[in-house]
Design a protein around this motif. Structure first.
Motif, short mmCIF file in Angstrom:
data_model
loop_
_atom_site.label_atom_id
_atom_site.label_comp_id
_atom_site.label_asym_id
_atom_site.label_seq_id
_atom_site.Cartn_x
_atom_site.Cartn_y
_atom_site.Cartn_z
N VAL A 259 45.09 45.77 36.93
CA VAL A 259 45.34 47.15 37.39
C VAL A 259 46.71 47.62 36.92
O VAL A 259 46.86 48.75 36.43
CB VAL A 259 45.21 47.23 38.93
N GLU A 260 47.72 46.77 37.07
CA GLU A 260 49.07 47.14 36.66
C GLU A 260 49.16 47.35 35.15
O GLU A 260 49.86 48.25 34.68
CB GLU A 260 50.07 46.06 37.11
N ARG A 261 48.44 46.53 34.40
CA ARG A 261 48.45 46.68 32.94
C ARG A 261 47.86 48.03 32.54
O ARG A 261 48.44 48.76 31.72
CB ARG A 261 47.65 45.53 32.30
N ILE A 262 46.71 48.36 33.10
CA ILE A 262 46.05 49.63 32.76
C ILE A 262 46.91 50.81 33.21
O ILE A 262 47.09 51.78 32.46
CB ILE A 262 44.65 49.70 33.40
N ASN A 263 47.46 50.72 34.42
CA ASN A 263 48.31 51.80 34.92
C ASN A 263 49.52 52.00 34.01
O ASN A 263 49.89 53.13 33.68
CB ASN A 263 48.78 51.50 36.34
N GLY A 264 50.12 50.90 33.59
CA GLY A 264 51.29 51.00 32.72
C GLY A 264 50.99 51.67 31.40
O GLY A 264 51.76 52.51 30.92
N GLU A 265 49.85 51.33 30.81
CA GLU A 265 49.47 51.94 29.55
C GLU A 265 49.17 53.43 29.74
O GLU A 265 49.53 54.27 28.90
CB GLU A 265 48.25 51.23 28.96
N LEU A 266 48.52 53.77 30.85
CA LEU A 266 48.20 55.17 31.12
C LEU A 266 49.46 56.00 31.36
O LEU A 266 49.52 57.17 30.97
CB LEU A 266 47.25 55.28 32.33
N GLN A 267 50.47 55.40 31.98
CA GLN A 267 51.72 56.13 32.19
C GLN A 267 52.34 56.53 30.85
O GLN A 267 52.83 57.64 30.68
CB GLN A 267 52.71 55.27 32.99
N VAL A 268 52.31 55.60 29.90
CA VAL A 268 52.86 55.89 28.57
C VAL A 268 52.04 56.98 27.88
O VAL A 268 52.58 57.92 27.30
CB VAL A 268 52.88 54.61 27.70
N ILE A 269 50.73 56.85 27.97
CA ILE A 269 49.83 57.82 27.32
C ILE A 269 50.04 59.22 27.89
O ILE A 269 50.18 60.20 27.14
CB ILE A 269 48.36 57.38 27.51
N LEU A 270 50.08 59.34 29.21
CA LEU A 270 50.15 60.65 29.85
C LEU A 270 51.54 61.28 29.76
O LEU A 270 51.68 62.49 29.98
CB LEU A 270 49.71 60.53 31.31
N ALA A 271 52.54 60.49 29.42
CA ALA A 271 53.89 61.03 29.22
C ALA A 271 54.08 61.57 27.80
O ALA A 271 55.08 62.23 27.51
CB ALA A 271 54.94 59.97 29.51
N ASP A 272 53.12 61.30 26.94
CA ASP A 272 53.18 61.71 25.54
C ASP A 272 52.91 63.22 25.44
O ASP A 272 51.85 63.70 25.86
CB ASP A 272 52.15 60.92 24.74
N LYS A 273 53.85 63.96 24.89
CA LYS A 273 53.71 65.42 24.79
C LYS A 273 52.48 65.81 23.97
O LYS A 273 51.81 66.80 24.29
CB LYS A 273 54.96 66.00 24.13
N SER A 274 52.15 65.03 22.95
CA SER A 274 50.99 65.37 22.13
C SER A 274 49.70 65.22 22.93
O SER A 274 48.75 66.00 22.77
CB SER A 274 50.93 64.49 20.88
N VAL A 275 49.65 64.24 23.85
CA VAL A 275 48.49 64.07 24.72
C VAL A 275 48.40 65.22 25.71
O VAL A 275 47.33 65.78 25.96
CB VAL A 275 48.55 62.71 25.46
#
Length: 318
Positions: A259-275
């Protein structure tokens, strides 16, 4: 190499996969409980692509639509809690359904592990352009002077609760027309089979700036930064505030490190301005929670809030 070595030692495939570090055992399925072309589906496909890139495994979107998101929710609730089946869903399955149905075959709290809120899918009050109204108040006045002449589409809980609340608070008489998917409701609005539709911006975004629909208001009291010139329904109906949230879950008892691994990756993805820009292009506002625990608290709060709205609107359980 770990998997091959395990197989060579005579271990069953399932046991070898269990021992492989996540997510090296294979592709990940992201279940969406709505049809292709819906707002949640559009968001899921953007997130799935980016998540797959970061995890270095394909993330496959699996649309399991029907029964107001119950089919998808039941499937994920029974899935193996290993991180290879995830659930992108909304307030429909986790906030509204427990109050809209007498019997559910899943528990929105006990059967799922929250990972993160992704954001909000704004909703707007749309009417067929042939209807002689250009504001929420004009719609209310028209409905009062033409009882039972208007119909509204409800392909999801947000559409239903928003429409029923408007009808209840204003004392108007309109006819509910249930739909299985958002795209079909939008098509019928444009074709005048229904005259009113509270639509998610994801599935209706491409039509909002055309003359095929007329946008009267948004459902959130704070408005929407995607439609800054469109007023809130709350400016006409005081206290009206309805927000459709979107988030990602895993089955209950999924290991904490996964859960922590997936959450961590999603945090990076959703902080991306292009996303964020890409998701804004499909009518979605990114608004993630920071931790799984924060999302869990939010889910509990929303469950209580939607229950209050549904009871106030007098919506009976099916």
């Amino acid at each position: 190499m770990v998997l091959l070595a395990a197989l060579g030692a005579g271990l069953p495939l399932a046991q070898a996969q269990a021992q492989a570090p996540y997510p090296s055992a294979g592709p990940i399925t992201l279940v969406v409980p709505f049809a292709a072309g819906s707002g949640t589906d559009a968001v899921a496909r953007v997130v799935a692509q980016r998540l797959g890139e970061r995890l270095k495994q394909p993330v496959i979107v699996d649309n399991r639509a029907g029964a107001s998101a119950q089919i998808g929710a039941q499937f994920v609730a029974k899935a193996k809690p290993d991180g290879y089946t995830l659930f992108m869903t909304t307030n429909t399955s986790h906030s509204a359904n427990p109050w809209l149905f007498k019997s559910l075959k899943y528990d929105p709290i006990k059967d799922f592990t929250p990972i993160t809120r992704v954001g909000e899918l704004p909703f707007a009050l749309l009417v067929n352009p042939g209807l002689p109204v250009r504001s929420v108040q004009e719609l209310i006045d028209h409905a009062r002077t033409h009882p039972d002449a208007l119909s509204y589409g409800t392909p999801n809980s947000t559409s239903e609760v928003a429409s029923e609340t408007i009808k209840f608070v204003t004392g108007t008489q309109m006819t509910k027309v249930p739909y299985k998917s958002s795209p079909q409701a939008l098509t019928d609005l444009m074709g005048n089979q229904i005259q009113i539709y509270v639509a998610d911006l994801g599935s209706s975004w491409s039509m909002l700036k055309t003359d095929r629909v007329r946008t009267l208001a948004v459902t959130a009291a704070k408005g929407s930064r995607l439609l800054p010139d469109v007023p809130s329904i709350g400016k006409t109906i005081p206290g009206f505030d309805l927000t459709s949230w979107n988030g990602i879950f895993a089955p209950a008892n999924t290991p904490g490190e996964v859960v922590e691994r997936i959450n961590g990756e999603l945090q990076v993805i959703l902080a991306d301005k292009s996303v964020q820009d890409q998701l804004a292009g499909v009518g979605f506002e990114v608004w993630p929670t920071r931790t799984p625990q924060e999302f869990a608290s939010y889910v509990n709060e929303q469950l209580a809030y939607w229950g209050k709205l549904i009871r106030q609107a007098g919506i009976e359980r099916e």
